[in-house]
Design a protein around this motif. Structure first.
Motif, short mmCIF file in Angstrom:
data_model
loop_
_atom_site.label_atom_id
_atom_site.label_comp_id
_atom_site.label_asym_id
_atom_site.label_seq_id
_atom_site.Cartn_x
_atom_site.Cartn_y
_atom_site.Cartn_z
N LEU A 96 0.83 -1.21 0.00
CA LEU A 96 0.00 0.00 0.00
C LEU A 96 0.86 1.25 0.00
O LEU A 96 0.55 2.23 -0.68
CB LEU A 96 -0.92 -0.01 1.22
N PRO A 102 -2.55 -3.43 -4.78
CA PRO A 102 -3.16 -3.62 -3.47
C PRO A 102 -4.25 -4.68 -3.45
O PRO A 102 -4.38 -5.42 -2.47
CB PRO A 102 -3.74 -2.23 -3.15
N ARG A 142 -8.12 -1.73 3.59
CA ARG A 142 -7.42 -0.62 2.93
C ARG A 142 -6.94 -1.02 1.54
O ARG A 142 -6.92 -0.19 0.62
CB ARG A 142 -6.25 -0.16 3.80
N GLY A 143 -6.54 -2.29 1.40
CA GLY A 143 -6.12 -2.77 0.09
C GLY A 143 -7.26 -2.73 -0.91
O GLY A 143 -7.10 -2.24 -2.04
N ALA A 146 -8.15 0.90 -1.75
CA ALA A 146 -7.22 1.47 -2.71
C ALA A 146 -7.53 1.02 -4.13
O ALA A 146 -7.29 1.75 -5.10
CB ALA A 146 -5.78 1.10 -2.34
#
Length: 201
Positions: A96, A102, A142-143, A146
């Protein structure tokens, strides 16, 4: 003042790096201390990530993950499984920071999390293990965020929040973890115009 603070922080990082490097060097060749060697490698990779040395961090996390596979222990040892989670989570966090694929790394970590949860017995899961699971799901979310895979991101953040809320810790680290998960979940809800769910979080 800011410059002096940066220098002091760098000195602390370098001191910690020396400590963990020495610990790694003294444990790497002892089969009975392979877990400690892997932990030292993970801490070194954490320091690399903190210093924005992304390639070194990825290398360190990857080396730790490989080393953990050589630890002479039972297959479902929670201490080994937890460090495997930490290593794979570190690889995703480094990805990230570096901006490389990601979604692929998130999917790979989700596979590891699923396997680890299936392998470990519920009675052997302590708050440290739950903390690693929370961090893993948080990184996965979060991956996917993204990669603009928002439904997968929301699902992962909610999994992270569910585990965190069930933990019995009530210290600063746990409160910070809860706040971070809720902030990330609220951000994705806002991005997808699910404002009523932002209020619930």
């Amino acid at each position: 003042s800011r410059g002096l603070g940066d220098v002091y922080k760098r000195q602390l990082v370098d001191k910690a790096r020396l400590h963990y490097q020495q610990l790694f060097d003294t444990t790497i060749n002892d089969p009975e201390l392979q877990l400690e060697a892997a932990r030292s490698q993970l801490r070194l990779a954490d320091l690399d990530l903190l210093s924005h040395e992304i390639e070194q961090a990825v290398s360190g996390y990857t080396s730790a993950a490989k080393l953990l596979k050589t630890v002479p222990t039972t297959k479902a040892d929670p201490s080994v499984l937890r460090e495997q989670l930490n290593a794979e989570t570190g690889i995703l966090l480094a990805a990230l920071h570096g901006g490389s694929e990601p979604e692929t790394h998130a999917a790979a970590l989700l596979t590891v999390v699923t396997a680890v949860k299936a392998a470990v017995s519920s009675e052997s899961v302590d708050n440290e293990f739950r903390n690693s699971l929370c961090r893993a799901y948080l990184a996965i979310g979060r991956g996917y965020e993204a990669a603009e895979q928002y439904e997968q991101a929301i699902s992962s953040f909610r999994d992270s929040l569910q585990i965190a809320e069930a933990m019995t810790d009530n210290d600063d680290r746990h409160r910070h973890l809860l706040a971070t998960i809720r902030q990330d979940l609220s951000r994705v809800y806002s991005s997808t115009n699910r404002h009523s769910e932002v209020i619930e979080v």
